[in-house]
Design an enzyme around this catalytic site. Structure first.
Site, PDB file in Angstrom:
ATOM      1  N   HIS A 111      51.025  30.351  32.681  1.00  0.00           N
ATOM      2  CA  HIS A 111      51.735  30.959  33.817  1.00  0.00           C
ATOM      3  C   HIS A 111      51.882  29.974  34.988  1.00  0.00           C
ATOM      4  O   HIS A 111      52.985  29.725  35.484  1.00  0.00           O
ATOM      5  CB  HIS A 111      50.959  32.217  34.250  1.00  0.00           C
ATOM      6  CG  HIS A 111      51.438  32.851  35.512  1.00  0.00           C
ATOM      7  ND1 HIS A 111      52.512  33.708  35.557  1.00  0.00           N
ATOM      8  CD2 HIS A 111      50.979  32.754  36.793  1.00  0.00           C
ATOM      9  CE1 HIS A 111      52.701  34.111  36.801  1.00  0.00           C
ATOM     10  NE2 HIS A 111      51.782  33.553  37.573  1.00  0.00           N
TER      11      HIS A 111
ATOM     12  N   HIS B   3      58.164  32.532  41.339  1.00  0.00           N
ATOM     13  CA  HIS B   3      57.784  33.481  40.287  1.00  0.00           C
ATOM     14  C   HIS B   3      59.004  34.012  39.527  1.00  0.00           C
ATOM     15  O   HIS B   3      58.909  34.301  38.329  1.00  0.00           O
ATOM     16  CB  HIS B   3      56.924  34.624  40.846  1.00  0.00           C
ATOM     17  CG  HIS B   3      55.460  34.275  40.867  1.00  0.00           C
ATOM     18  ND1 HIS B   3      54.900  33.507  41.870  1.00  0.00           N
ATOM     19  CD2 HIS B   3      54.459  34.536  39.983  1.00  0.00           C
ATOM     20  CE1 HIS B   3      53.610  33.338  41.606  1.00  0.00           C
ATOM     21  NE2 HIS B   3      53.311  33.944  40.471  1.00  0.00           N
TER      22      HIS B   3
ATOM     23  N   ASP C 251      49.735  28.189  40.243  1.00  0.00           N
ATOM     24  CA  ASP C 251      50.007  29.527  40.791  1.00  0.00           C
ATOM     25  C   ASP C 251      49.719  29.522  42.304  1.00  0.00           C
ATOM     26  O   ASP C 251      50.473  30.080  43.099  1.00  0.00           O
ATOM     27  CB  ASP C 251      49.089  30.533  40.072  1.00  0.00           C
ATOM     28  CG  ASP C 251      49.645  31.944  40.042  1.00  0.00           C
ATOM     29  OD1 ASP C 251      50.849  32.137  40.298  1.00  0.00           O
ATOM     30  OD2 ASP C 251      48.853  32.864  39.758  1.00  0.00           O
TER      31      ASP C 251
ATOM     32  N   HIS D 181      59.904  31.297  37.153  1.00  0.00           N
ATOM     33  CA  HIS D 181      58.914  31.412  36.062  1.00  0.00           C
ATOM     34  C   HIS D 181      59.354  32.485  35.056  1.00  0.00           C
ATOM     35  O   HIS D 181      59.350  32.261  33.846  1.00  0.00           O
ATOM     36  CB  HIS D 181      57.535  31.770  36.632  1.00  0.00           C
ATOM     37  CG  HIS D 181      56.621  32.402  35.628  1.00  0.00           C
ATOM     38  ND1 HIS D 181      56.672  33.751  35.320  1.00  0.00           N
ATOM     39  CD2 HIS D 181      55.665  31.876  34.827  1.00  0.00           C
ATOM     40  CE1 HIS D 181      55.786  34.018  34.371  1.00  0.00           C
ATOM     41  NE2 HIS D 181      55.151  32.892  34.063  1.00  0.00           N
TER      42      HIS D 181
END
Ligand SMILES: [Zn+2]
Length: 370
Positions: A273, A256, A171, A259
């Site tokens: 994540h 993101h 992340d 993702h």
């Protein structure tokens, strides 16, 4: 356009820091309501209570039921109200922190976040993710303010499975490149209410990236042995504080969104994540036409800490064209942060970037083996 810096009021980090919790809580009130997951509560509940009692603060605790839904947030707020709490403590991983921050927002009370892993950059932000009772994404709740205090005990973080620290690095590594994309496009950042980041954030974002590249591998090996070293301290700060400031102020971009696209494929659900964000970043770099040297730098980092660099490492050994098309289409849905890129992005471009990032990952692994 004006610049803005959003951050928690206080950030404390260190081995054994949980014993200092009472001192920081005493500034904010005298009756604490702790919301935490079952495991986190069993590990930390007694130490939290001891530190609070030593500072003449009363304490009640409630186990978080697992999903940060409106119903659960309402239940917890009702209990906190019945205890006349004047401080909320958010204890645990991502979902319990989301729920407890939302409770503090609803009750207009200060919140202290005590993360037990360094898996995401959520602890510092003024944002909670709300899900339906079935655990499906519902909405973002923008909070009036960032947490009053974030306290990270690195001994606790180092005793949780290393995969969480690694995911947090995934992340965090995206943060530098995503904020660079937002800075280049000059598009406004939805998290900070449409203002641009300060120089401080751009510098912290670079520091986050350099810290990951310099200390990531060492930190992972130390945490696998449940040890706290200077490298672990550096990576916990990078994953929690530096990455939090970078993404909340600097903005998200392609990583993101890709993702989010990957979450439509059930095979990736076992992946954390940050693992999906790391591969999303590699696809973002290809999409943006970044030079191979940049891509190789991120791939080498990912490989050194065990983050995925190709689709098979996301449990997608043989994805179909339709599946990757679906990922790409989801990634470019209206409102997705991929549109912070400095040129118009289409599903076809994202699809090409995903397949190419996969090929580059396989190619890099092969070159490392030979
Ligand atoms: Zn993230």
């Amino acid at each position: 356009m004006s610049r803005i810096l959003l951050s928690p009021s206080r950030y404390i980090q260190g081995a054994g820091a949980i014993s200092e919790l009472g001192v920081h809580a005493a500034r904010l009130g005298n009756s604490v309501f702790v919301i935490g997951g079952k495991t986190a509560m069993s590990i930390c509940g007694a130490a939290i209570e001891a530190s609070l009692r030593a500072n003449s603060i009363s304490c009640s605790q409630e186990i978080f039921q697992g999903v940060s839904s409106r119903k659960e947030i309402g239940r917890l707020a009702g209990l906190a109200r019945s205890q006349s709490a004047d401080i909320i403590i958010a204890l645990g991983g991502g979902a319990s922190i989301d729920a407890a921050k939302a409770v503090s927002h609803e009750m207009d009370l200060p919140v202290i976040v005590v993360p037990t892993t360094a898996a995401t950059d959520a602890p510092c932000s003024a944002l909670s993710v709300v899900y339906t009772e079935d655990g499906v994404f519902d909405s973002y709740l923008f909070l009036r303010k960032n947490p009053d205090c974030v306290l990270v005990d690195t001994t606790i973080v180092a005793s949780s499975p290393a995969k969480f620290l690694v995911a947090g690095m995934g992340d965090a590594v995206a943060g530098f490149w995503e904020s660079a994309t937002c800075a280049r496009s000059g598009k406004t950042n939805s998290f900070s209410g449409g203002q641009t980041p300060t120089l401080a954030v751009l510098a912290l974002s670079r520091l986050c990236y350099e810290t990951l590249l310099g200390s990531g591998h060492q930190a992972k090996l130390a945490v696998e042995r449940k040890m706290v070293t200077p490298a672990v301290e550096a990576i916990v700060e990078a994953n929690t504080l530096l990455s939090g400031l970078s993404s909340e102020n600097g903005g998200h971009a392609g990583a993101h969104s890709i993702h989010n696209g990957l979450t439509t494929l059930p095979a990736t659900s076992a992946k954390l994540h940050g693992e999906k964000v790391a591969f999303g970043l590699l696809a973002q770099l290809v999409l943006e036409g970044r030079p191979l040297s940049d891509i190789r730098e991120v791939q080498a980092f990912c490989l050194s800490v065990g983050l995925p660099i190709c689709l098979e490492e996301l449990n997608l050994p043989n994805p179909s064209q339709e599946e990757i098309r679906r990922v790409a289409e989801t990634a470019v849905a209206e409102g997705e942060t991929i549109h912070a890129t400095w040129f118009a992005v289409t599903a076809e471009m994202v699809e090409a970037a995903i397949w190419t990032a996969d090929a580059l990952g396989l190619d890099f692994k092969k070159s490392r083996q030979s």
